[in-house]
Write a protein that holds these residues in place. Structure first.
Motif, PDB file in Angstrom:
ATOM      1  N   ALA A  47       0.987  -0.593  -0.084  1.00 21.01           N
ATOM      2  CA  ALA A  47       0.379  -0.247   0.224  1.00 21.01           C
ATOM      3  C   ALA A  47       0.724   1.375   0.199  1.00 21.01           C
ATOM      4  O   ALA A  47       0.348   1.464  -1.122  1.00 21.01           O
ATOM      5  CB  ALA A  47      -1.287   0.393   0.808  1.00 21.01           C
ATOM      6  N   GLU A  48       1.817   0.772   0.749  1.00 18.20           N
ATOM      7  CA  GLU A  48       2.776   2.397   1.086  1.00 18.20           C
ATOM      8  C   GLU A  48       3.377   2.442  -0.865  1.00 18.20           C
ATOM      9  O   GLU A  48       3.405   3.960  -0.597  1.00 18.20           O
ATOM     10  CB  GLU A  48       4.203   2.001   1.794  1.00 18.20           C
ATOM     11  N   LYS A  49       3.304   1.505  -1.377  1.00 15.71           N
ATOM     12  CA  LYS A  49       4.703   2.010  -2.453  1.00 15.71           C
ATOM     13  C   LYS A  49       2.795   2.183  -3.541  1.00 15.71           C
ATOM     14  O   LYS A  49       3.718   2.261  -4.866  1.00 15.71           O
ATOM     15  CB  LYS A  49       5.228   0.291  -3.428  1.00 15.71           C
ATOM     16  N   ASP A  50       1.847   2.174  -3.110  1.00 10.27           N
ATOM     17  CA  ASP A  50       0.926   2.527  -3.851  1.00 10.27           C
ATOM     18  C   ASP A  50      -0.093   1.719  -5.449  1.00 10.27           C
ATOM     19  O   ASP A  50      -0.083   1.279  -6.600  1.00 10.27           O
ATOM     20  CB  ASP A  50       1.065   4.014  -5.215  1.00 10.27           C
ATOM     21  N   LEU A  51       1.112  -0.028  -4.593  1.00  5.10           N
ATOM     22  CA  LEU A  51       0.551  -0.630  -5.813  1.00  5.10           C
ATOM     23  C   LEU A  51      -1.222  -1.759  -4.942  1.00  5.10           C
ATOM     24  O   LEU A  51      -1.817  -2.592  -5.622  1.00  5.10           O
ATOM     25  CB  LEU A  51       2.031  -2.619  -5.547  1.00  5.10           C
ATOM     26  N   VAL A  52      -1.799  -1.524  -3.919  1.00  6.48           N
ATOM     27  CA  VAL A  52      -2.944  -1.371  -3.483  1.00  6.48           C
ATOM     28  C   VAL A  52      -3.485  -0.799  -2.778  1.00  6.48           C
ATOM     29  O   VAL A  52      -3.316   0.104  -1.992  1.00  6.48           O
ATOM     30  CB  VAL A  52      -2.467  -2.970  -2.409  1.00  6.48           C
TER      31      VAL A  52
END
Length: 217
Positions: A47-52
């Motif tokens: 989530a921090e990497k904007d993947l989920v």
């Protein structure tokens, strides 16, 4: 992105594709054969990497960025499966575990050249669609053999169960991609099916029929 992060993205992609909904932490844990707490830790990183998209107790979905990344992993996996079967003469029940290793190769140039070398295939050896370089997927109209009605005829275009045990069973019955299958009769007692595969008549269980995809003629 680490191998572990890629494996999680792919797992979420497959779960989302099969369920058409957000997936639970427990479903991911079961797929990944790990603890729910470990899944939660990974989802926070993704989530921090904007993947989920992840909110506690509300399930998880892939972002646009995560969805494309997952499709590229799937693309590599399935292209390597095609290569192993078509160019190195592996059988379709042998390639999954090897492709699991090869899918983590980072070189986009290599994968695009591999795609061109193979003639830009749209399906892997199990009939699953291969995303193109832009993440687009060619939809195939198909249904499960178990859903057919008497006298319907179609071509085997894929399998739902890609385990080596199931694929070896199909090899024994001489059922493969491209096989012409005719639905002859359903047994009321146990829902087993009488089918004709090319010129041979077989009796198969409903479980087997529920794992074979057919494109009607």
């Amino acid at each position: 992105m680490t191998h572990s992060e890629e494996n999680y993205l792919k797992a979420i992609y497959h779960l989302t594709t099969s369920n058409n909904t957000d997936v639970s932490t427990n479903a991911i844990a079961e797929t990944m054969d790990t603890k729910a707490s470990s899944v939660t830790d990974m989802l926070k990183k993704l989530a921090e990497k904007d993947l989920v998209n992840y909110k506690k107790y509300q399930g998880v979905s892939l972002t646009q960025k995560g969805g494309l990344a997952a499709k590229m992993i799937v693309r590599k996996h399935r292209l390597w499966e095609v290569f192993l079967v078509e160019k190195l003469d592996f059988s379709w029940d042998e390639v999954h575990d090897i492709a699991e290793q090869l899918e983590h190769i980072k070189s986009e140039k290599l994968i695009n050249k591999l795609d061109d070398f193979l003639g830009n295939p749209t399906e892997d050896p199990h009939g699953d669609p291969i995303p193109n370089a832009q993440g687009q997927i060619l939809k195939i109209e198909k249904q499960l053999l178990s859903e057919l009605t008497v006298n319907q005829i179609g071509v085997c275009v894929g399998v739902k169960d890609t385990s080596s045990e199931f694929l070896k069973y199909l090899d024994k019955q001489e059922i493969s991609l491209g096989s012409l299958i005719e639905f002859i009769e359903r047994e009321a007692f146990d829902l087993s099916l009488k089918i004709k595969v090319d010129a041979k008549v077989l009796i198969i269980s409903n479980k087997i029929a529920s794992n074979i995809f057919i494109k009607l003629n």
